[in-house]
Scaffold this motif. Structure first.
Motif, PDB file in Angstrom:
ATOM      1  N   MET A 129       0.847  -1.197   0.000  1.00  0.00           N
ATOM      2  CA  MET A 129       0.000   0.000   0.000  1.00  0.00           C
ATOM      3  C   MET A 129       0.884   1.250   0.000  1.00  0.00           C
ATOM      4  SD  MET A 129      -3.369   0.338   0.335  1.00  0.00           S
ATOM      5  CE  MET A 129      -3.985  -1.021   1.316  1.00  0.00           C
ATOM      6  N   GLN A 130       1.900   1.206   0.818  1.00  0.00           N
ATOM      7  CA  GLN A 130       2.790   2.362   0.945  1.00  0.00           C
ATOM      8  C   GLN A 130       3.696   2.509  -0.281  1.00  0.00           C
ATOM      9  OE1 GLN A 130       4.226   1.024   4.748  1.00  0.00           O
ATOM     10  NE2 GLN A 130       2.980   2.499   5.868  1.00  0.00           N
ATOM     11  N   ASN A 133       1.758   4.346  -2.827  1.00  0.00           N
ATOM     12  CA  ASN A 133       1.731   5.757  -2.473  1.00  0.00           C
ATOM     13  C   ASN A 133       3.067   6.446  -2.743  1.00  0.00           C
ATOM     14  OD1 ASN A 133       1.532   7.963   0.151  1.00  0.00           O
ATOM     15  ND2 ASN A 133      -0.138   7.775  -1.315  1.00  0.00           N
ATOM     16  N   LEU A 134       4.132   5.706  -2.485  1.00  0.00           N
ATOM     17  CA  LEU A 134       5.480   6.221  -2.733  1.00  0.00           C
ATOM     18  C   LEU A 134       5.664   6.533  -4.223  1.00  0.00           C
ATOM     19  CD1 LEU A 134       8.535   6.118  -1.282  1.00  0.00           C
ATOM     20  CD2 LEU A 134       8.738   4.187  -2.784  1.00  0.00           C
ATOM     21  N   PRO A 145      10.097  10.672  -0.547  1.00  0.00           N
ATOM     22  CA  PRO A 145       9.327  10.731   0.702  1.00  0.00           C
ATOM     23  C   PRO A 145       9.922  11.727   1.689  1.00  0.00           C
ATOM     24  CG  PRO A 145       9.761   8.448   0.092  1.00  0.00           C
ATOM     25  CD  PRO A 145      10.534   9.305  -0.868  1.00  0.00           C
ATOM     26  N   ALA A 182      -4.422   5.309  -2.185  1.00  0.00           N
ATOM     27  CA  ALA A 182      -2.953   5.393  -2.119  1.00  0.00           C
ATOM     28  C   ALA A 182      -2.361   5.777  -3.470  1.00  0.00           C
ATOM     29  CB  ALA A 182      -2.378   4.056  -1.648  1.00  0.00           C
TER      30      ALA A 182
END
Lengths: 308, 221
Positions: A129-130, A133-134, A145, A182
């Motif tokens: 998920m991250q 988003n990244l 980030p 995301a």
């Protein structure tokens, strides 16, 4: 256009899209990838290159993507968060984009327990998920980030995987919603065999309007034999093959089971094509790339559209 | 508590092989509770070592003792008056205790008699399971009191992954899916809203990734 990838163009133009996958070899032989790519060429809009799937060590996904690209097939890089921390992930995103890879699939990755190095240390610094988003922030905001500005943002059409057959079911649609939030542009699903469960999943997805926010590519894998079906059902987590599907293959004599598997797969693609909210299919012909033309052609999806 | 498991006796015998006069040191802390390093285990281990050595024809003298806590200087110091009379100490405290003895008694070899396990709980007699990895940045208020870092094999912050089946983890049918537990609990608490939030990247710098950690409480110094 977010990435300008062929897959993005085809989907955004409203065509029913087709992707497939190539697993890189357990060695450094580039011919292995080129041979697979030749079977894929002209049959798909983009081809996934897997990232050490089932934790079995293979040629890197990025190298595989470049070989696929050289062969005239648009690559889609799979990236798992199991083996690399956020430093390595960012670095590989930049490298892949620099080399012209425009499609990305963000995954957790199977646990290393299943591979040939079960004693390896896993990473899981960030989750899939991250990673979505990244990649989205790097692409759309042009920043790391840390907030530092990128010297050239990586351009990816960002994908995620969903498994409508994993538990608990009730979290599957909310989790997709979160992946869209995301930054996911498209979805490739786990292999679908249980159409009833999948239809229910799509109904719930549509209730939330998610099919309008993300392009959903339904995953299919042709069964080579009844033995393969039984094995997958029993040992592969998150795979659900109903008894009646296994029976249809098993009822054939051994030498005709593969043909039956392909017939079922084509039939299934036909059904998926008619489903509201399905934007394409992802055909995972595992170590069976030579059948892609037969399957995709048989489903009436050739020739692939050219979108400028 | 900090849990542990006894080292195989063959490994311990090999470790103490050069010595014939040692201390076997237990600890009254966590390892007593999880029955791996308390005084009872000191007695049993010492007897086993004596017997094995005797049958091999090389006797060993053992002073059996246990400290209140091997991780506390106050109690560790009680060893100082006798430490020079022995060739080595076989400690069956956790890794922290073993290292603390080594730090305080620089001339005496301190040998580990157990493998230190995890921060866990007693499920029932004879069964312990992990609950905490001491990552230094607790999120239990968001996850229904169940830790994703410890209970999910992939340490996911937005689980469960596609490998969760009937409440079990893909790695082992005997392992519960941590995220199934989290979701069940969030539902019971009517806190599913917590699930639907995108969580920031975890700062692992407060975990061991940031290097050896230290807590300094100015108010107590």
């Amino acid at each position: 256009m977010k990435s300008g990838s062929n897959l993005e163009k085809v989907l955004e133009a409203g065509h029913f899209s087709v992707t497939a996958e190539c697993g890189p070899p357990r060695g450094a032989d580039p011919e292995h990838v080129r041979k697979k790519a030749a079977f894929v060429k002209d049959n798909v809009d983009a081809c996934n290159v897997t990232d050490n799937q089932t934790s079995v060590v293979r040629m890197s996904s990025l190298a595989g993507c470049l070989l696929v690209k050289e062969s005239g097939v648009e690559p889609l890089i799979q990236m798992v968060v199991r083996d690399r921390n956020r430093i390595a992930l960012q670095s590989d995103l930049l490298g892949a984009s620099a080399m012209g890879v425009r499609n990305l699939l963000c995954l957790s990755g199977d646990h290393q327990k299943f591979g040939d190095d079960p004693q390896a240390k896993n990473v899981f610094d960030i989750d899939s998920m991250q990673l979505i988003n990244l990649a989205r922030r790097m692409r759309d905001e042009g920043v790391f980030p840390s907030g530092d500005k990128l010297e050239g943002a990586p351009k990816f059409y960002i994908g995620c995987a969903v498994n409508p057959f994993a538990d608990p079911y009730e979290i599957r649609v909310p989790r997709l919603k979160l992946k869209i939030e995301a930054g996911a542009d498209f979805v490739q699903t786990q292999c679908i065999y249980n159409m009833d469960t999948f239809k229910r999943y799509m109904e719930d997805t549509k209730k939330e309007g998610l099919h309008e926010k993300v392009k959903i590519l339904a995953g299919v894998t042709p069964l080579k034999s009844a033995g393969m079906a039984k094995f997958m059902n029993k040992f592969v987590a998150g795979i659900d093959i109903p008894e009646e599907v296994i029976k249809r293959v098993a009822d054939e004599p051994k030498e005709k089971q593969a043909a039956k598997g392909i017939e079922i797969c084509i039939e299934q693609i036909g059904e998926l094509k008619e489903m509201e909210g399905i934007a394409g299919v992802h055909v995972m012909a595992i170590e069976w790339e030579e059948k892609l033309n037969e399957i995709i052609g048989g489903a009436g999806l050739l020739p692939r559209p050219v979108v400028e | 508590m900090i849990t542990g498991t006894p080292k195989p006796i063959e490994e311990i015998l090999e470790m103490v092989e050069p010595y014939d006069n040692i201390i076997v040191a237990g600890c009254h802390g966590c390892v007593t509770v999880c029955r791996v390093g308390g005084h009872k285990e000191v007695e049993v281990l010492s007897s086993t070592l004596r017997l094995a050595r005797e049958s091999g024809g090389s006797k060993i003298e053992i002073n059996e003792l246990s400290l209140e806590r091997q991780c506390d200087p106050e109690y560790v110091e009680t060893l100082r008056p006798l430490i020079d009379d022995y060739q080595a100490v076989l400690s069956i405290a956790c890794g922290a205790g073993i290292q603390f003895l080594a730090e305080k008694f620089s001339k005496t070899p301190i040998l580990p008699g157990i493998n230190t396990g995890f921060l866990g709980v007693t499920e029932r007699q004879g069964e312990w399971s992990e609950r905490c990895q001491g990552c230094g940045d607790c999120v239990l208020h968001l996850t229904g009191g169940i830790c994703p870092v410890t209970r999910c094999a992939k340490q996911l912050f937005h689980g469960p992954c596609g490998g969760s089946t009937a409440g079990k983890c893909e790695i082992d049918q005997n392992v519960q899916c941590g995220w199934q537990l989290i979701i069940d609990r969030l539902k019971a608490l009517d806190q599913m809203d917590n699930y639907l939030k995108l969580k920031p990247y975890k700062g692992w710098d407060s975990s061991r990734d940031g290097g050896p950690r230290r807590i300094i409480r100015e108010d107590m110094i």
